[in-house]
Design a protein around this motif. Structure first.
Motif, PDB file in Angstrom:
ATOM      1  N   THR A  76      -6.119  -5.178  -4.282  1.00  0.00           N
ATOM      2  CA  THR A  76      -5.561  -5.474  -2.964  1.00  0.00           C
ATOM      3  C   THR A  76      -6.500  -5.084  -1.828  1.00  0.00           C
ATOM      4  O   THR A  76      -6.530  -5.740  -0.786  1.00  0.00           O
ATOM      5  N   GLU A  77      -7.278  -4.037  -2.030  1.00  0.00           N
ATOM      6  CA  GLU A  77      -8.202  -3.607  -0.979  1.00  0.00           C
ATOM      7  C   GLU A  77      -9.285  -4.650  -0.749  1.00  0.00           C
ATOM      8  O   GLU A  77      -9.621  -4.987   0.397  1.00  0.00           O
ATOM      9  N   SER A  78      -9.836  -5.172  -1.840  1.00  0.00           N
ATOM     10  CA  SER A  78     -10.863  -6.204  -1.730  1.00  0.00           C
ATOM     11  C   SER A  78     -10.287  -7.475  -1.113  1.00  0.00           C
ATOM     12  O   SER A  78     -10.908  -8.100  -0.248  1.00  0.00           O
ATOM     13  N   LEU A  79      -9.073  -7.853  -1.557  1.00  0.00           N
ATOM     14  CA  LEU A  79      -8.451  -9.062  -1.026  1.00  0.00           C
ATOM     15  C   LEU A  79      -8.183  -8.928   0.465  1.00  0.00           C
ATOM     16  O   LEU A  79      -8.420  -9.859   1.243  1.00  0.00           O
ATOM     17  N   ALA A  80      -7.703  -7.752   0.886  1.00  0.00           N
ATOM     18  CA  ALA A  80      -7.451  -7.520   2.313  1.00  0.00           C
ATOM     19  C   ALA A  80      -8.739  -7.639   3.115  1.00  0.00           C
ATOM     20  O   ALA A  80      -8.749  -8.179   4.225  1.00  0.00           O
ATOM     21  N   GLY A  81      -9.842  -7.136   2.562  1.00  0.00           N
ATOM     22  CA  GLY A  81     -11.127  -7.229   3.245  1.00  0.00           C
ATOM     23  C   GLY A  81     -11.581  -8.661   3.430  1.00  0.00           C
ATOM     24  O   GLY A  81     -12.133  -9.029   4.474  1.00  0.00           O
ATOM     25  N   ILE A  82     -11.329  -9.496   2.426  1.00  0.00           N
ATOM     26  CA  ILE A  82     -11.698 -10.911   2.514  1.00  0.00           C
ATOM     27  C   ILE A  82     -10.860 -11.613   3.580  1.00  0.00           C
ATOM     28  O   ILE A  82     -11.380 -12.351   4.427  1.00  0.00           O
ATOM     29  N   LEU A  83      -9.559 -11.379   3.553  1.00  0.00           N
ATOM     30  CA  LEU A  83      -8.671 -12.044   4.512  1.00  0.00           C
ATOM     31  C   LEU A  83      -8.945 -11.593   5.939  1.00  0.00           C
ATOM     32  O   LEU A  83      -8.757 -12.364   6.890  1.00  0.00           O
ATOM     33  N   TRP A  84      -9.371 -10.365   6.092  1.00  0.00           N
ATOM     34  CA  TRP A  84      -9.611  -9.823   7.434  1.00  0.00           C
ATOM     35  C   TRP A  84     -10.723 -10.581   8.159  1.00  0.00           C
ATOM     36  O   TRP A  84     -10.825 -10.534   9.388  1.00  0.00           O
ATOM     37  N   GLU A  85     -11.544 -11.305   7.401  1.00  0.00           N
ATOM     38  CA  GLU A  85     -12.609 -12.104   7.997  1.00  0.00           C
ATOM     39  C   GLU A  85     -12.076 -13.415   8.576  1.00  0.00           C
ATOM     40  O   GLU A  85     -12.766 -14.091   9.326  1.00  0.00           O
ATOM     41  N   MET A 145       2.944  -8.526   0.256  1.00  0.00           N
ATOM     42  CA  MET A 145       2.987  -9.786  -0.480  1.00  0.00           C
ATOM     43  C   MET A 145       2.953  -9.531  -1.985  1.00  0.00           C
ATOM     44  O   MET A 145       3.649 -10.200  -2.762  1.00  0.00           O
ATOM     45  N   ALA A 146       2.156  -8.565  -2.400  1.00  0.00           N
ATOM     46  CA  ALA A 146       2.070  -8.220  -3.818  1.00  0.00           C
ATOM     47  C   ALA A 146       3.407  -7.668  -4.320  1.00  0.00           C
ATOM     48  O   ALA A 146       3.834  -7.959  -5.450  1.00  0.00           O
ATOM     49  N   ALA A 147       4.086  -6.895  -3.488  1.00  0.00           N
ATOM     50  CA  ALA A 147       5.378  -6.326  -3.871  1.00  0.00           C
ATOM     51  C   ALA A 147       6.433  -7.429  -4.033  1.00  0.00           C
ATOM     52  O   ALA A 147       7.248  -7.392  -4.971  1.00  0.00           O
ATOM     53  N   ILE A 175      -0.408 -16.845   0.045  1.00  0.00           N
ATOM     54  CA  ILE A 175      -1.150 -17.848  -0.741  1.00  0.00           C
ATOM     55  C   ILE A 175      -2.353 -17.211  -1.430  1.00  0.00           C
ATOM     56  O   ILE A 175      -2.648 -17.490  -2.590  1.00  0.00           O
ATOM     57  N   ALA A 176      -3.039 -16.339  -0.716  1.00  0.00           N
ATOM     58  CA  ALA A 176      -4.200 -15.660  -1.299  1.00  0.00           C
ATOM     59  C   ALA A 176      -3.783 -14.773  -2.474  1.00  0.00           C
ATOM     60  O   ALA A 176      -4.438 -14.755  -3.524  1.00  0.00           O
ATOM     61  N   VAL A 177      -2.690 -14.020  -2.306  1.00  0.00           N
ATOM     62  CA  VAL A 177      -2.210 -13.130  -3.370  1.00  0.00           C
ATOM     63  C   VAL A 177      -1.806 -13.940  -4.598  1.00  0.00           C
ATOM     64  O   VAL A 177      -2.176 -13.615  -5.738  1.00  0.00           O
ATOM     65  N   ILE A 178      -1.060 -15.013  -4.371  1.00  0.00           N
ATOM     66  CA  ILE A 178      -0.625 -15.865  -5.494  1.00  0.00           C
ATOM     67  C   ILE A 178      -1.827 -16.406  -6.250  1.00  0.00           C
ATOM     68  O   ILE A 178      -1.886 -16.368  -7.481  1.00  0.00           O
ATOM     69  N   THR A 179      -2.799 -16.911  -5.514  1.00  0.00           N
ATOM     70  CA  THR A 179      -3.983 -17.497  -6.146  1.00  0.00           C
ATOM     71  C   THR A 179      -4.772 -16.466  -6.923  1.00  0.00           C
ATOM     72  O   THR A 179      -5.282 -16.744  -8.013  1.00  0.00           O
ATOM     73  N   ALA A 180      -4.861 -15.258  -6.377  1.00  0.00           N
ATOM     74  CA  ALA A 180      -5.656 -14.211  -7.018  1.00  0.00           C
ATOM     75  C   ALA A 180      -5.074 -13.777  -8.360  1.00  0.00           C
ATOM     76  O   ALA A 180      -5.812 -13.316  -9.237  1.00  0.00           O
ATOM     77  N   ILE A 181      -3.757 -13.920  -8.535  1.00  0.00           N
ATOM     78  CA  ILE A 181      -3.136 -13.406  -9.770  1.00  0.00           C
ATOM     79  C   ILE A 181      -2.543 -14.497 -10.644  1.00  0.00           C
ATOM     80  O   ILE A 181      -1.983 -14.208 -11.710  1.00  0.00           O
ATOM     81  N   VAL A 182      -2.667 -15.770 -10.229  1.00  0.00           N
ATOM     82  CA  VAL A 182      -1.983 -16.838 -10.947  1.00  0.00           C
ATOM     83  C   VAL A 182      -2.417 -16.943 -12.406  1.00  0.00           C
ATOM     84  O   VAL A 182      -1.618 -17.272 -13.282  1.00  0.00           O
ATOM     85  N   ASP A 183      -3.681 -16.682 -12.699  1.00  0.00           N
ATOM     86  CA  ASP A 183      -4.173 -16.773 -14.071  1.00  0.00           C
ATOM     87  C   ASP A 183      -4.482 -15.409 -14.670  1.00  0.00           C
ATOM     88  O   ASP A 183      -5.178 -15.312 -15.677  1.00  0.00           O
TER      89      ASP A 183
END
Length: 350
Positions: free
Chosen positions: A43-52, A71-73, A27-35
């Motif tokens: 992906t590194e920044s997104l992984a850091g956010i989710l890790w919290e 998920m990105a793949a 869901i996070a990956v989809i939202t990050a690239i939807v627009d």
């Protein structure tokens, strides 16, 4: 038609299966690239956010990064609609709000901590697809923003308070950001030793199965009154078995169950101890012939106690590598308990 129909009205389904945690990351990956586009995804920044997120407490940094990359793949090769439908089918009731929060956090403006007007239609579509009521969604957004604000304040404090320091012998030790304990680092980088740290938690792990984790919480004054009235044993039981385990383990590891409980009392304090059987719940994974990584089985021991108005939960695991057979449950419980107690002996509380 809307520009989001390709996601929320798609009939496509991925050929890949997802765990509930992977579904949240999807869901996070989809939202990050939807627009935007996949090429713009950090992906590194997104992984850091989710890790919290608490649901990823058991993930190492490398596992979190691998999950986001996977998920990105899938998004690249099968499309956002297929990824969303598969994620939506994989999300269990207990983490639907986490999935929604993973979408929201991708869209919040860094300065205003609000969802930009042009992004609100997407969030509304996501809310409807996850079948969340307005009041649930609004409350989650408020809680998420409050948590980010609190985290920003904590981060400012942590930056001023170095957590890895040298002791009088020149050895590296970990110092809690709250100043409530210091512990020698019990893992070796040569064995893949890692330190995972976030607000209220530090974990030490390596590639040979070591896991030593400390969760710690300042006890509110009203809880001190509760402890006084109901007794320490009942309070520790409530915290560990009724609150911590359901959120930190049972919600994420299917089939996990308590195998042993014990309340210990010495001249200074009481300890509540549990042993949990965690099928495919180890921090160690093995590579299967199809290339997928599958976590090994493990026992997790958890010891809960109070020290200087802080509640502590110490954890250690025993991973069952190929060929390992669990022994007598009482012996297994005692071995892990002793490992935790020996670890506690190395700590300087303040």
């Amino acid at each position: 038609m809307t520009k989001y129909d390709r996601i929320f009205k798609s009939q496509d389904v991925s050929e890949e299966s997802l765990s509930p945690e992977e579904a949240v990351a999807a869901i996070a990956v989809i939202t990050a690239i939807v627009d935007s586009s996949l090429e713009d995804l950090d992906t590194e920044s997104l992984a850091g956010i989710l890790w919290e997120f608490q649901i990823f407490d058991e993930y190492s940094e490398e596992e979190m990064q691998e999950t986001v990359d996977r998920m990105a793949a899938i998004a690249k090769h099968e499309g956002l609609g297929a990824l969303f439908n598969t994620a939506n089918m994989s999300i269990i009731d207990e983490i639907i709000l986490d999935a929604f929060a993973a979408g929201v956090v991708m869209l919040l403006d860094d300065e205003t901590l609000t969802i930009p007007t042009q992004k609100q239609p997407y969030i509304q579509h996501l809310q409807q697809a996850l079948e969340l009521e307005d009041i649930e969604a609004e409350e989650m957004i408020r809680e998420l923003i409050a948590a980010i604000e609190a985290g920003d304040k904590q981060e400012e404090y942590v930056e001023e308070y170095e957590t890895i320091i040298l002791d009088e012998f020149g050895q590296q030790v970990y110092q809690s950001p709250l100043g409530n304990f210091i512990v020698p680092i019990p893992v070796n980088p040569e064995q893949g030793g890692k330190i995972q740290s976030q607000e209220g938690m530090v974990g030490f792990s390596d590639d040979v199965g070591t896991l030593l984790r400390i969760d710690y919480y300042p006890i509110p004054s009203e809880s001190l009154i509760t402890i006084e009235s109901q007794g320490e044993e009942k309070y520790l039981h409530s915290v560990l078995i009724e609150k911590y385990l359901p959120q930190a383990i049972f919600a994420h590891i299917e089939g996990a169950e308590i195998k042993y409980t014990e309340y210990l009392k010495d001249s200074l304090k009481g300890y509540y101890y549990v042993l949990v059987d965690m099928p495919k719940g180890s921090t160690i994974s093995k590579q299967e012939t199809n290339g997928n990584a599958v976590r090994l089985n493990a026992y997790r021991g958890l010891l809960c106690f109070i020290n200087h108005d802080f509640l502590y939960i110490f954890s250690s695991q025993r991973t069952f590598f190929d060929g390992d057979i669990p022994g007598n449950i009482l012996e297994e419980a005692d071995d892990i308990k002793q490992n935790i107690l020996e670890f506690i002996e190395t700590i300087e509380f303040s």
